[in-house]
Design a protein around this motif. Structure first.
Motif, PDB file in Angstrom:
ATOM      1  N   ASP A  10       0.843  -1.197   0.000  1.00  0.00           N
ATOM      2  CA  ASP A  10       0.000   0.000   0.000  1.00  0.00           C
ATOM      3  C   ASP A  10       0.876   1.245   0.000  1.00  0.00           C
ATOM      4  O   ASP A  10       1.891   1.306   0.713  1.00  0.00           O
ATOM      5  N   GLY A  11       0.503   2.216  -0.812  1.00  0.00           N
ATOM      6  CA  GLY A  11       1.236   3.465  -0.868  1.00  0.00           C
ATOM      7  C   GLY A  11       2.333   3.502  -1.910  1.00  0.00           C
ATOM      8  O   GLY A  11       3.024   4.510  -2.039  1.00  0.00           O
ATOM      9  N   ALA A  12       2.528   2.419  -2.662  1.00  0.00           N
ATOM     10  CA  ALA A  12       3.559   2.395  -3.698  1.00  0.00           C
ATOM     11  C   ALA A  12       3.235   3.415  -4.781  1.00  0.00           C
ATOM     12  O   ALA A  12       2.088   3.565  -5.199  1.00  0.00           O
ATOM     13  N   ALA A  13       4.258   4.122  -5.242  1.00  0.00           N
ATOM     14  CA  ALA A  13       4.062   5.174  -6.242  1.00  0.00           C
ATOM     15  C   ALA A  13       4.811   4.812  -7.516  1.00  0.00           C
ATOM     16  O   ALA A  13       5.900   4.249  -7.490  1.00  0.00           O
ATOM     17  N   TRP A  15       8.230   1.125  -9.610  1.00  0.00           N
ATOM     18  CA  TRP A  15       7.366   1.432  -8.468  1.00  0.00           C
ATOM     19  C   TRP A  15       8.244   1.558  -7.234  1.00  0.00           C
ATOM     20  O   TRP A  15       9.223   0.836  -7.073  1.00  0.00           O
ATOM     21  N   ASN A  18       8.336   2.325  -2.878  1.00  0.00           N
ATOM     22  CA  ASN A  18       7.597   2.393  -1.618  1.00  0.00           C
ATOM     23  C   ASN A  18       8.568   2.291  -0.451  1.00  0.00           C
ATOM     24  O   ASN A  18       9.218   1.263  -0.258  1.00  0.00           O
ATOM     25  N   GLN A  19       8.697   3.370   0.306  1.00  0.00           N
ATOM     26  CA  GLN A  19       9.500   3.375   1.533  1.00  0.00           C
ATOM     27  C   GLN A  19      10.901   2.808   1.336  1.00  0.00           C
ATOM     28  O   GLN A  19      11.382   1.975   2.096  1.00  0.00           O
ATOM     29  N   TRP A  45      12.698   6.780   5.178  1.00  0.00           N
ATOM     30  CA  TRP A  45      11.914   5.539   5.240  1.00  0.00           C
ATOM     31  C   TRP A  45      12.621   4.440   6.016  1.00  0.00           C
ATOM     32  O   TRP A  45      12.328   3.273   5.868  1.00  0.00           O
TER      33      TRP A  45
END
Length: 355
Positions: free
Chosen positions: A28-31, A41, A43-44, A75
């Protein structure tokens, strides 16, 4: 605080990769990130590359695109390391260097560096870990005679892969150049190893037996013979080598100064190192008496990563009495043959009980 090797040494951390870590669903929250014509992609601090797996799109963890800029590393834990005189900031297994983009200071992804032959924290004006190690081991090597008590914990790995920990203690008596006695007390075991410049004597009180063989020369030479011809390593005895720094540093790939800790009542410099097979940590007393107070080694390439840890709880440099350096075979003790194994000696497995 920089993590030590046991917690995942930054020198040993490599970038993520391989299909083994692929996922069908991103966290969740991957950009989405478009970089030089490719889709990624993020994420953190973790990066993924999409690919087709049958009729579905999966995501493979990758080392991020070199040059990608971020204003901050927010992160996870950030470790400052120096590899081949180049400063990096490592987080989540990815290496960054300070950079500026459009007038904004931040960090850019650096190519994943090769393992270093020397790694220090000089950029932070911290002690060089190799200097700490050399100074501490040299201090012990320069002591003409001493007595110390060592407590240790070691893992044995069972056939089903589980680790079982054992504890033991040793009294060590040293009179250089040739005299060494190690008195071992473990779980229902009592043993004594004596080097007197002429012979080695191994007394096993538990089995009411002893073995003896000619072994002339210094402590260093006798330990070499025990290892190469008999396949035996005297755990605490290895610390008595006068050339220990040269022996261990030749195998080291990276080193870090990890800060100051208290071991017992002693303030200590905490350093960590990596070799191809092990992660090591050591704690040396600060000041003009840089005695090794604690040592820990993890065998990272073995199943279950067994560990051996040693702590020096007593250290005295007063003269060692003659009786403390003698074998003293009790009457009725059975003598057994102490001969090199067929084919010569070999190093025991790291998880074997130390002598």
């Amino acid at each position: 605080m920089i993590r030590g090797p046991a917690g995942g040494a930054v020198g040993g951390v490599r970038g993520p990769g391989g299909a083994a870590g692929a996922v069908a669903r991103l966290p969740d929250g991957a950009a989405s990130v478009r970089w030089h014509g490719n889709d990624y992609w993020h994420n953190q601090g973790h990066w993924y590359s999409p690919y087709w797996n049958g009729d579905s799109i999966w995501y493979r963890p990758i080392y991020p695109p070199v040059g990608w800029f971020t204003p901050s590393l927010n992160w996870g834990q950030v470790n400052t390391v120096v590899i081949d005189n180049t400063t990096y900031y490592e987080s989540q297994g990815v290496y960054y260097q300070k950079s500026t983009q459009d007038g904004q200071e931040g960090y850019a992804v650096a190519p994943e560096p090769a393992q270093a032959t020397v790694q220090t924290n000089e950029s932070e004006n911290l002690p060089n870990p190799f200097d700490v190690l050399k100074n501490g081991l040299g201090y012990l090597a320069r002591q003409p005679q001493f007595t110390m008590t060592v407590s240790d914990v070691y893992d044995e790995v069972t056939e089903d892969g589980k680790k079982v920990s054992f504890t033991s203690s040793r009294d060590v008596y040293v009179r250089r150049p040739s005299n060494l006695a190690v008195e071992y007390r473990g779980d229902n075991e009592s043993r004594r190893v004596v080097l007197d410049g002429k012979n080695v004597t191994l007394l096993d009180r538990t089995k009411n037996s002893y073995g003896q063989a000619p072994m002339a020369g210094t402590i260093d030479a006798a330990l070499d013979t025990l290892a190469t011809q008999y396949g035996m390593v005297v755990a605490a005895g290895e610390l008595m080598r006068t050339n220990l720094y040269d022996r261990v540093s030749a195998k080291m790939q990276t080193g870090q100064y990890l800060g100051q800790d208290t071991i017992g009542v002693y303030a200590c410099d905490h350093v960590g190192f990596t070799t191809p097979d092990t992660d090591l940590e050591a704690w040396f007393q600060t000041g003009d008496r840089p005695l090794l107070r604690k040592f820990s080694i993890a065998y990272k390439n073995m199943p279950a990563r067994p560990r051996y840890s040693m702590m020096i709880t007593r250290f005295e440099t007063s003269p060692v009495a003659d009786y403390q350096l003698k074998a003293e075979i009790p009457p009725g003790t059975q003598q057994v043959s102490l001969t090199p194994p067929a084919g010569g000696g070999s190093s025991p497995t790291p998880s074997a009980k130390p002598q």
